[in-house]
Design a protein around this motif. Structure first.
Motif, PDB file in Angstrom:
ATOM      1  N   LEU A   1      -7.825   5.962   2.457  1.00 39.26           N
ATOM      2  CA  LEU A   1      -6.450   6.011   2.959  1.00 39.26           C
ATOM      3  C   LEU A   1      -6.080   7.371   3.529  1.00 39.26           C
ATOM      4  CD1 LEU A   1      -4.580   3.992   0.186  1.00 39.26           C
ATOM      5  CD2 LEU A   1      -4.990   3.286   2.550  1.00 39.26           C
ATOM      6  N   ALA A   2      -6.918   8.395   3.293  1.00 35.54           N
ATOM      7  CA  ALA A   2      -6.625   9.716   3.849  1.00 35.54           C
ATOM      8  C   ALA A   2      -6.657   9.729   5.362  1.00 35.54           C
ATOM      9  CB  ALA A   2      -7.604  10.750   3.291  1.00 35.54           C
TER      10      ALA A   2
ATOM     11  N   VAL B   1       1.010   4.077  -2.973  1.00 37.30           N
ATOM     12  CA  VAL B   1       0.738   5.497  -2.730  1.00 37.30           C
ATOM     13  C   VAL B   1       1.909   6.349  -3.218  1.00 37.30           C
ATOM     14  CG1 VAL B   1       0.449   7.219  -0.911  1.00 37.30           C
ATOM     15  CG2 VAL B   1      -0.861   5.108  -0.829  1.00 37.30           C
TER      16      VAL B   1
ATOM     17  N   THR C   1       0.834  -1.210   0.000  1.00 36.47           N
ATOM     18  CA  THR C   1       0.000   0.000   0.000  1.00 36.47           C
ATOM     19  C   THR C   1       0.865   1.256   0.000  1.00 36.47           C
ATOM     20  OG1 THR C   1      -1.797  -1.128   1.166  1.00 36.47           O
ATOM     21  CG2 THR C   1      -1.770   1.274   1.275  1.00 36.47           C
TER      22      THR C   1
ATOM     23  N   ARG D   1      -0.792   8.590   4.771  1.00 38.45           N
ATOM     24  CA  ARG D   1      -1.879   9.571   4.883  1.00 38.45           C
ATOM     25  C   ARG D   1      -1.543  10.854   4.121  1.00 38.45           C
ATOM     26  NH1 ARG D   1      -1.711   9.757   9.825  1.00 38.45           N
ATOM     27  NH2 ARG D   1      -0.588  11.710  10.202  1.00 38.45           N
TER      28      ARG D   1
ATOM     29  N   LEU E   1      -8.457   5.852  -2.210  1.00 41.84           N
ATOM     30  CA  LEU E   1      -7.637   7.006  -1.832  1.00 41.84           C
ATOM     31  C   LEU E   1      -8.284   7.811  -0.720  1.00 41.84           C
ATOM     32  CD1 LEU E   1      -6.348   8.279  -5.302  1.00 41.84           C
ATOM     33  CD2 LEU E   1      -4.971   7.356  -3.437  1.00 41.84           C
TER      34      LEU E   1
ATOM     35  N   THR F   1      -1.437  10.298   0.299  1.00 40.74           N
ATOM     36  CA  THR F   1      -2.780  10.159  -0.274  1.00 40.74           C
ATOM     37  C   THR F   1      -3.453  11.515  -0.436  1.00 40.74           C
ATOM     38  OG1 THR F   1      -2.989   7.987   0.763  1.00 40.74           O
ATOM     39  CG2 THR F   1      -5.017   9.067   0.046  1.00 40.74           C
TER      40      THR F   1
END
Length: 757
Positions: free
Chosen positions: A119-120, A89, A85, A128, A116, A131
């Motif tokens: 994932l923020a 990103v 991941t 974080r 996305l 993203t």
């Protein structure tokens, strides 16, 4: 810094290798590996390879055109571990820099927006923040912004920007991509609604207030233009104080900001690709309607940010064919920052929208807003934008704004700034600025005429009467001051100013703390206008007094006593404190006043003395007295003790002579001395600074002369205002003499004896 430098060096080393690698057919193999491989370590290696290849705008575009973004987006939703991941990103962050259309389309088709946004809120900071920057980069493409908003991207970006602007937030440099993204999101109606509900309006207004964010102000104002017809948003923006901020921006230089390309234009008006339709489409219809309805003076009066048709063409970064050519691999051309030419247009567009409200007085008819508009109108090197003139005209024609113009001294400001050419920055000391243009004077007279129409209507009469009789003390003074500017009906201004005490109210306020920086200038102009209204109807003009003729004075009757063979011979001498003996005739002196008659021919000891002392007199002060005792009238002796302009009168021989003339009961000499003071200090050689000096002598006739000089039609507005300032300073807390003197002059009443005009 060392890590960043190392990465820069590595990119410089790999860049020559990437250029031949991309067109060699290796990218499709890497893309195929992403879909065929199941091992996390192998996938991470492929993802890192794609990320390393995305080392320039041309390479990122080539990767997107060859389909490298979509499989990365698809993997993002099914990544088996945190390491993959994080690698995905980082790769998408590199590929989305300067986000191209192909990158945005593939990321959307790959279903990457939802993951996305999720994932923020990832617990790992690198994931974080990466993203959030990807989401901000995607906002550069109008085609993806509606879908990004549907996925929750608006709330994510607004919340992140709010956190970075908090007390413990990040630096302004780290906020820049988020500010750009939030402003771009305002270009679509669906995202504007989400941004408004998420508190984005408060955030944007906070940025406008922040001087550190001045470079972003044009972009923010362009974003707020999108809310032009959102009534709820406009109400919130007005409550947050947008109007004073916009008006303040008209006074200064617009900030600088990069211009957006064609791809960033609003997706509410999708871009037409064919050359035939590039000049048509929905935006052209909207533009034609705006021009026909008067919201825009011409095509150039509409912000470039509204439409892709008005944006300058972007750099040729995306060829029509996905095939790479040597030309597409050239180094990019940088676009320099330049001043946004639409900044003032967008400010005026929003202000114009606010002025169309049923009652815009609370926001636009205020001191700061009027100052900003007038600064823009008078500071433009050429003719100002028609929209600015329409705003002022619309406000002055709106009955709901009449009371606000009175309370805020707006009518007086329009007259001072536009008609008389005295701006707040020009008072009291003038500043170097271009000369007053005739078009400014015409504009000011037209705006005041609009207010006159409102003031003399039944609604206006009621509003002004209510303000003068029932308003607060400040409102009553403002109403009395404004009435001479906007009322021409004698029945109206006579009733309000003369019969109901408006004039005395204004005069009594002169010695109080000024409610406006230009209050005394306004008051002097108002009293002068009222005098022009009163003089033809109440009483004839004040006859000008006959001035003393210095070139041909009257014959002197005292000088024959001063020669070596005086004729007739003096039978009396007056002894001054200095020891000087002045010859005199007892009979002539005794008939000059009751004081000398009792002194020289009564039962006092002086009646038998040949040398009579006159205490408390200097030779200069005694000189006009001796001349007057012997019948001299207008021989010029009264001018002797008067100091020249620029020197104080208090403590001078002129004040001493005036005091002695009153003590010796010589009213004719008092009048002659006052005439001499006025002749010298309030004549052609005198100026506004002399008015207060003369008033300090405390003589009623001189006070009336000072008031007449101040309100005289021959005085320029600036001198008139400065003279009134001097009068107020001289009066101090004793406002009675000044009030009576000004009242007598305004009403055309002659006070006291003859004084020079």
């Amino acid at each position: 810094v060392r890590v960043g430098s190392a990465r820069t060096r590595m990119s410089a080393l790999f860049h020559p290798l990437c250029s031949p690698f991309l067109p060699s057919g290796a990218v499709p193999l890497l893309v195929e590996s992403l879909t065929a491989c199941q091992d996390s370590q192998c996938l991470q290696s492929v993802v890192r390879a794609l990320r390393n290849l995305a080392d320039s705008p041309q390479h990122r575009l080539a990767l997107a055109q060859q389909g490298a973004v979509r499989p990365l987006a698809e993997l993002l939703a099914t990544a088996p571990d945190a390491a993959l991941t994080s690698a995905l990103v980082r790769a998408l962050l590199e590929l989305s820099r300067g986000c191209s259309r192909a990158c945005a389309e593939q990321l959307s088709l790959g279903g990457g927006l939802g993951p996305l946004v999720s994932l923020a809120s990832h617990p790992k900071r690198v994931v974080r923040e990466g993203t959030i920057l990807i989401l901000a980069n995607l906002c550069a493409q109008g085609l993806i912004r509606p879908a990004l908003g549907n996925a929750g991207g608006v709330e994510v970006l607004v919340d992140e920007l709010r956190q970075r602007r908090g007390p413990n937030g990040a630096s302004p440099a780290s906020q820049q991509p988020l500010v750009r993204a939030v402003c771009l999101l305002c270009r679509e109606a669906i995202n504007r609604a989400r941004l408004r509900d998420a508190g984005g309006l408060d955030l944007l207004i906070g940025l406008l207030r922040d001087p550190r964010a001045s470079a972003w102000h044009p972009r923010i104002v362009a974003a707020l233009v999108g809310f032009l017809y959102d009534t709820g948003a406009l109400g919130r923006l007005q409550a947050l104080g947008l109007v004073p901020l916009l008006a303040g921006q008209l006074c200064g230089e617009a900030g600088e900001e990069e211009e957006e390309g064609r791809e960033a234009a609003s997706w509410d008006f999708p871009e037409e690709r064919t050359p035939e339709r590039a000049q048509g489409g929905s935006f052209r219809s909207l533009r034609s309607w705006l021009i026909s309805e008067g919201y825009a003076a011409g095509p150039d009066d509409i912000s470039p940010d509204w439409s892709p048709e008005q944006c300058p063409p972007p750099e040729p970064m995306e060829p029509a064919s996905p095939i790479l050519t040597p030309t597409s691999l050239r180094a990019p051309r940088t676009q320099p920052k330049k001043k946004n030419p639409a900044a003032a247009i967008e400010d005026l567009l929003l202000l114009s929208r606010f002025s169309q409200a049923p009652d815009p007085s609370g926001a636009l008819v205020t001191g700061p807003a009027l100052y900003g508009l007038l600064t823009y109108v008078t500071g433009a090197p050429g003719p100002p934008r028609p929209r600015a003139l329409r705003i002022l005209s619309r406000l002055t024609c709106n009955p709901a704004c009449l009371e606000a113009f009175v309370r805020s001294y707006g009518a007086a400001l329009l007259r001072a700034w536009l008609v008389l050419g005295v701006a707040p920055d020009d008072w009291p000391a003038p500043r170097a600025r271009p000369t007053l243009h005739s078009r400014h004077r015409e504009l000011g007279e037209r705006l005041l005429q609009n207010l006159t129409v409102q003031a003399e209507s039944p609604f206006g009469v009621g509003a002004l009467t209510h303000l003068l009789l029932s308003g607060s003390p400040e409102d009553r003074v403002a109403c009395a001051l404004t009435l001479p500017f906007i009322c021409r009906k004698p029945s109206l201004w006579r009733r309000l100013l003369l019969e109901q005490g408006g004039l005395r109210l204004l005069l009594a306020a002169l010695t109080r703390p000024a409610p406006h920086p230009l209050f005394l200038f306004f008051a002097a102009d108002s009293l002068s206008c009222l005098q022009d209204l009163v003089s033809p109807t109440v009483s004839p003009a004040i006859p000008q007094a006959v001035p003393m003729d210095l070139d041909s004075p009257s014959p002197c009757l005292y000088e024959p006593l001063l020669g070596p063979a005086p004729v007739p011979a003096p039978d009396l001498h007056f002894l001054l404190d200095s020891g000087l003996q002045l010859p005199a005739q007892r009979a002539a002196s005794a008939t000059a006043s009751p004081f000398f008659r009792a002194l020289l021919s009564g039962s006092f000891a002086e009646a038998q003395m040949d040398l009579v002392p006159l205490r408390g007199l200097s030779p200069g002060a005694a000189w006009p007295i001796l001349h007057h005792l012997h019948g001299c009238r207008g021989c010029g002796a009264a001018l002797g003790p008067v100091p020249p302009p620029g020197q104080p009168l208090l403590g001078s021989e002129a004040e001493e002579a005036l005091e002695a003339a009153g003590r010796f009961l010589l009213p004719g000499l008092e009048e002659e001395l006052e005439e001499a003071v006025g002749r010298i200090h309030l004549g052609p050689q005198g100026g506004p600074e002399s008015v207060g000096e003369v008033f300090r002598l405390g003589r009623p006739r001189l006070a009336a002369h000072c008031a007449r000089w101040t309100l005289g039609p021959e005085q320029c507005p600036r001198k008139r205002g400065l003279a009134l300032v001097g009068l107020v300073e001289a009066a101090g807390e004793e406002a009675g003499p000044l009030t009576e003197a000004l009242l007598a002059v305004v009403m055309g009443i002659e006070l006291g004896a003859r004084v020079p005009a």
